[in-house]
Design an enzyme around this catalytic site. Sequence first.
Site, PDB file in Angstrom:
ATOM      1  N   LYS A   1       0.856  -1.185   0.000  1.00 44.57           N
ATOM      2  CA  LYS A   1       0.000   0.000   0.000  1.00 44.57           C
ATOM      3  C   LYS A   1       0.888   1.229   0.000  1.00 44.57           C
ATOM      4  CE  LYS A   1      -1.106   2.677   2.579  1.00 44.57           C
ATOM      5  NZ  LYS A   1      -0.598   4.069   2.827  1.00 44.57           N
TER       6      LYS A   1
ATOM      7  N   ASN B   1      -4.422  16.368  -0.433  1.00 42.65           N
ATOM      8  CA  ASN B   1      -3.561  16.534   0.728  1.00 42.65           C
ATOM      9  C   ASN B   1      -3.815  17.822   1.506  1.00 42.65           C
ATOM     10  OD1 ASN B   1      -1.709  14.193   0.963  1.00 42.65           O
ATOM     11  ND2 ASN B   1      -1.426  14.683  -1.200  1.00 42.65           N
TER      12      ASN B   1
ATOM     13  N   THR C   1       9.920   2.647   1.829  1.00 40.34           N
ATOM     14  CA  THR C   1       8.732   3.205   1.207  1.00 40.34           C
ATOM     15  C   THR C   1       7.464   2.390   1.402  1.00 40.34           C
ATOM     16  OG1 THR C   1      10.059   4.236  -0.512  1.00 40.34           O
ATOM     17  CG2 THR C   1       7.727   4.068  -0.937  1.00 40.34           C
TER      18      THR C   1
END
Lengths: 383, 383
Positions: free
Chosen positions: A168, A378, A179
Amino acid sequence: MSVTAPNGFRAAGVSAGLKPDGARDVAVVVNDGPSRAAAAVFTRNRVKAAPVLWSQQVAAGGRVRAVVLNAGGANACTGPAGFQDAHATAEHVAAAMEDSAGEILVCSTGLIGERLPMPALLDGAGRAVESAARDGGPDAADAIRTTDTVAKISFKRGSGYTIGGMAKGAGMLAPELATMLCVVTTDADLTAAQCDSLLRAATRRTFDRVDSDGCASTNDTVVLMASGASGTAPEEAEFGALLTEVCDDLARQLVADAEGSTKSIAVEVVGAASEDDAVEAARAVARSTLFKCAVYGEDPNWGRALAAVGTTRAVFEPDEVNLAVNGVWVCRRGAVGDDRSKVDLSGRDVTVTVDLAAGSEAATVWTNDLTTAYVHENSAYSS
Amino acid sequence: MSVTAPNGFRAAGVSAGLKPDGARDVAVVVNDGPSRAAAAVFTRNRVKAAPVLWSQQVAAGGRVRAVVLNAGGANACTGPAGFQDAHATAEHVAAAMEDSAGEILVCSTGLIGERLPMPALLDGAGRAVESAARDGGPDAADAIRTTDTVAKISFKRGSGYTIGGMAKGAGMLAPELATMLCVVTTDADLTAAQCDSLLRAATRRTFDRVDSDGCASTNDTVVLMASGASGTAPEEAEFGALLTEVCDDLARQLVADAEGSTKSIAVEVVGAASEDDAVEAARAVARSTLFKCAVYGEDPNWGRALAAVGTTRAVFEPDEVNLAVNGVWVCRRGAVGDDRSKVDLSGRDVTVTVDLAAGSEAATVWTNDLTTAYVHENSAYSS
């Protein structure tokens, strides 16, 4: 298929109420052996989430019985109490399997700076262990999604063994890091030391070279578990190549689903004096917000890419460098090259090739464009 | 007032047809002396525009008669022909003033990778020299705008002398660089060596600490010219303080007008073991796209700021650091602090304070939020 493609593994994904919409949010991947050899790589961010601090201790032992993962909360910047929460989660899962908490890896993803709702999480983790099954891989991959629009899974068959994986991560994909969350499983028979060296080699050229938005997460974890259930001790070179393929496949799926992205960009640096130079130059281009905005606008603004290369320490002469966008050499010897109107940027996949004209080394870093949707995603939501 | 506030200077801004809308696009600032002492700082990007390569040679001589500036084209990545264009511009301006091209600084801003329309530019430069006047400062400041929505000017009076300045730059404001185009003038009597040391000291804490989008320009230039027309040899400490004030004023105007921005963000790092640590940590926060999106969304997402600090080499313990947003200590000792809902982010000015709890040094880096308008502006237009 995913993490349950290899023999010896069960998995599940359940809803524990951590995601407000009631979607699956807790996953487990259980290794039934006969071997429990494992290794993991973690974020290099110095601000590490509690589950990372816990799991580093577990991974150091080289044995992992199960991984429990949750979306809906990163359990990062939560202090000693947060660490206790990660520990309690491992204890709870271990108790449900009558096993040792010291072999339970914990992964979390979601908002930083909030405690997890522990009763709900423990209840979900218990149910996940109970329902873990040979066909549970897809549900587990679904449960770890946050802003991911699709589940990311992969598997490859080797000579007598299988490698499976799930991942994910759709934003905060980070430079020089493991990461995101990723679980890779195999029924090959490997030692913990082999797991470690093979996983490090595979992630170095895959996940470590994905740079979505230049931001480094507090929670990134990639774990490899080997059950040995196939009875096959693999040839290392073949296994390493297949493992790299699985990691590469998952890494590219992350870029393809990066938050708000409309383009997947391969920044390919060739003619470098060293591989490190190639990576440094490629990463600089991959982190240029101006260049990434231009790609979003389908504008082959190569000057912005070259300006990014100019901030690095890579060996090159500004008046020797060449640059192509999707195969059109728009910059030759540091100046205007072929007609930029010949560049077709209408597709999803974009390749930028920077020829440093300083050697024969090369490297590719994967990134994506910077879009209004990324900013919206975001800014409008905490994550 | 601007660059013509001090005695001994004339300026002009004219339209040469480089901007498609016919707005002013060529400026000159002429120093009529009696002194021509000068110094300049330039981009540290290794990919330097032709006018920077030219002007570095001029500045090395410590004397500048005039600066000619154009918007509408950066003359960067244009090879030897581009350098000839910069040289020819200096020769043309020198001829119009019956002076030496070796004392003519050239600055350009605009799209990288295209040649300038030389006949139009030379014609405009000639007319600018002809019309340069004591009241020409505002027109010159207007002519160097690209995506700047307003002209940036500043001036301060010292003990018997004056300092004036103009600047442009609304995107591609860069780390560790002179950043953008800026002309500062004074009628104080200074040596070239004094100009150099005073300018470096002033820019180090002002323009060098503006980091709008992490991108480093190929063209950044800041020049200080001293005419000596006041007859006053200033006290260095006073002059340095005033010069820093002018640079700080202009630098903040750049941030306030940064492309698409809705917030000006001061990232203030305190309790650092060294000033370098403070700058490194502040810059990391200033470059976090995730954090900058959150500020745009008026979300005090301090975890994203702390995650950025975690990528640095600054001395700090993750469980000792404190973080405030607009004065509310939302993070204490690396974990959840005061109620984040108390943070008011509705105004333009935002202050993030990171206390590394590792010493007594401090530094502030200025940046802005990352907005959908920034992405739009940098994807819809080449610049």
